[in-house]
Motif scaffolding. Structure first.
Motif, short mmCIF file in Angstrom:
data_model
loop_
_atom_site.label_atom_id
_atom_site.label_comp_id
_atom_site.label_asym_id
_atom_site.label_seq_id
_atom_site.Cartn_x
_atom_site.Cartn_y
_atom_site.Cartn_z
N MET A 1 -4.80 -16.11 4.51
CA MET A 1 -6.07 -15.46 4.27
C MET A 1 -5.96 -14.66 2.96
SD MET A 1 -8.00 -12.43 6.38
CE MET A 1 -8.25 -13.29 7.90
N SER A 2 -6.96 -14.78 2.12
CA SER A 2 -6.93 -14.04 0.86
C SER A 2 -7.61 -12.69 1.03
CB SER A 2 -7.60 -14.85 -0.25
OG SER A 2 -8.96 -15.03 0.04
N ASN A 3 -7.33 -11.81 0.11
CA ASN A 3 -7.91 -10.47 0.15
C ASN A 3 -9.40 -10.52 -0.15
OD1 ASN A 3 -5.42 -9.22 0.62
ND2 ASN A 3 -4.98 -9.11 -1.55
N SER A 4 -10.14 -9.63 0.49
CA SER A 4 -11.56 -9.49 0.21
C SER A 4 -11.72 -8.80 -1.15
CB SER A 4 -12.22 -8.65 1.30
OG SER A 4 -11.78 -7.30 1.21
N GLU A 5 -12.92 -8.82 -1.68
CA GLU A 5 -13.17 -8.17 -2.97
C GLU A 5 -12.85 -6.67 -2.94
OE1 GLU A 5 -13.76 -9.45 -6.05
OE2 GLU A 5 -13.32 -11.30 -4.98
N PRO A 6 -13.26 -5.93 -1.90
CA PRO A 6 -12.87 -4.51 -1.85
C PRO A 6 -11.35 -4.31 -1.80
CG PRO A 6 -14.76 -4.87 -0.44
CD PRO A 6 -14.27 -6.23 -0.86
N GLU A 7 -10.65 -5.17 -1.06
CA GLU A 7 -9.19 -5.07 -1.02
C GLU A 7 -8.60 -5.34 -2.40
OE1 GLU A 7 -7.92 -6.37 3.48
OE2 GLU A 7 -8.62 -7.95 2.12
N LYS A 8 -9.14 -6.31 -3.11
CA LYS A 8 -8.67 -6.61 -4.46
C LYS A 8 -8.88 -5.42 -5.39
CE LYS A 8 -9.46 -11.59 -4.17
NZ LYS A 8 -10.32 -12.71 -4.61
N MET A 9 -10.03 -4.76 -5.24
CA MET A 9 -10.30 -3.58 -6.08
C MET A 9 -9.27 -2.48 -5.80
SD MET A 9 -14.52 -3.56 -6.07
CE MET A 9 -14.51 -1.98 -5.33
N LEU A 10 -8.96 -2.27 -4.53
CA LEU A 10 -7.98 -1.24 -4.18
C LEU A 10 -6.58 -1.61 -4.68
CD1 LEU A 10 -9.17 -0.29 -0.60
CD2 LEU A 10 -9.40 1.05 -2.70
N LEU A 11 -6.24 -2.88 -4.59
CA LEU A 11 -4.95 -3.33 -5.12
C LEU A 11 -4.89 -3.13 -6.64
CD1 LEU A 11 -4.39 -6.50 -2.92
CD2 LEU A 11 -3.02 -4.38 -2.89
N LYS A 12 -6.00 -3.33 -7.33
CA LYS A 12 -6.05 -3.09 -8.78
C LYS A 12 -5.84 -1.60 -9.08
CE LYS A 12 -6.99 -5.85 -11.72
NZ LYS A 12 -5.99 -6.49 -12.60
N LEU A 13 -6.42 -0.72 -8.25
CA LEU A 13 -6.20 0.72 -8.43
C LEU A 13 -4.73 1.07 -8.24
CD1 LEU A 13 -9.19 2.55 -6.74
CD2 LEU A 13 -8.41 2.80 -9.10
N LEU A 14 -4.11 0.47 -7.23
CA LEU A 14 -2.69 0.71 -6.98
C LEU A 14 -1.87 0.22 -8.17
CD1 LEU A 14 -0.35 1.53 -5.18
CD2 LEU A 14 -0.54 -0.68 -4.05
N GLU A 15 -2.19 -0.97 -8.67
CA GLU A 15 -1.49 -1.51 -9.84
C GLU A 15 -1.69 -0.60 -11.06
OE1 GLU A 15 -1.83 -5.39 -12.78
OE2 GLU A 15 -2.62 -5.55 -10.74
N PHE A 16 -2.91 -0.12 -11.25
CA PHE A 16 -3.21 0.79 -12.35
C PHE A 16 -2.35 2.06 -12.25
CE2 PHE A 16 -5.68 4.35 -14.09
CZ PHE A 16 -5.85 3.93 -15.40
N PHE A 17 -2.28 2.61 -11.04
CA PHE A 17 -1.47 3.81 -10.83
C PHE A 17 -0.01 3.53 -11.19
CE2 PHE A 17 1.33 6.40 -8.18
CZ PHE A 17 0.94 7.68 -8.59
N HIS A 18 0.53 2.43 -10.69
CA HIS A 18 1.93 2.11 -10.95
C HIS A 18 2.20 1.86 -12.43
CE1 HIS A 18 2.63 1.03 -6.51
NE2 HIS A 18 3.14 2.21 -6.78
N GLN A 19 1.25 1.30 -13.14
CA GLN A 19 1.42 1.08 -14.58
C GLN A 19 1.49 2.39 -15.34
OE1 GLN A 19 -1.93 -1.42 -15.49
NE2 GLN A 19 -0.83 -3.30 -15.05
N ASN A 20 0.87 3.43 -14.82
CA ASN A 20 0.80 4.71 -15.51
C ASN A 20 1.75 5.76 -14.97
OD1 ASN A 20 -1.54 4.62 -17.57
ND2 ASN A 20 -2.28 3.51 -15.80
N ALA A 21 2.25 5.56 -13.75
CA ALA A 21 3.13 6.55 -13.13
C ALA A 21 4.55 6.39 -13.69
CB ALA A 21 3.14 6.36 -11.62
N GLY A 22 5.26 7.47 -13.68
CA GLY A 22 6.66 7.44 -14.11
C GLY A 22 7.55 6.89 -13.00
#
Length: 94
Positions: A1-22
């Protein structure tokens, strides 16, 4: 099962955080300031018009455990403040 659009958005936020976090998986004040200026300029500008010290106060308020760092739950609280502002803007309430 693939992620829903809202789940994908949240995963992008998590990825964004990790790209910027130390390595400690946190953001310091300067990193949060950079993110706000680069990625949320409309929100930041509107808030700074009302309160020139907004960013300093925002960091202090969102740093719930007062360790002078923003962890992921605190980051999500920051993002929710931006989302609330955008929601209000969509109804011309800000």
């Amino acid at each position: 099962m693939s992620n829903s659009e809202p789940e994908k958005m949240l995963l992008k936020l998590l990825e964004f955080f990790h790209q910027n976090a130390g390595e400690a998986d946190t953001l310091d004040r300067s990193k949060l300031e950079k993110i706000m200026k680069e990625h949320f300029p409309t929100f930041l500008s509107a808030c700074e018009k009302k309160n020139p010290a907004f960013l300093e106060e925002f960091f202090k308020n969102e740093d719930k455990n007062q360790d002078k760092k923003i962890n992921f739950p605190e980051f999500m609280s920051c993002v929710s403040q931006v989302a609330i502002y955008l929601h209000d803007q969509s109804h011309n309430q800000s």
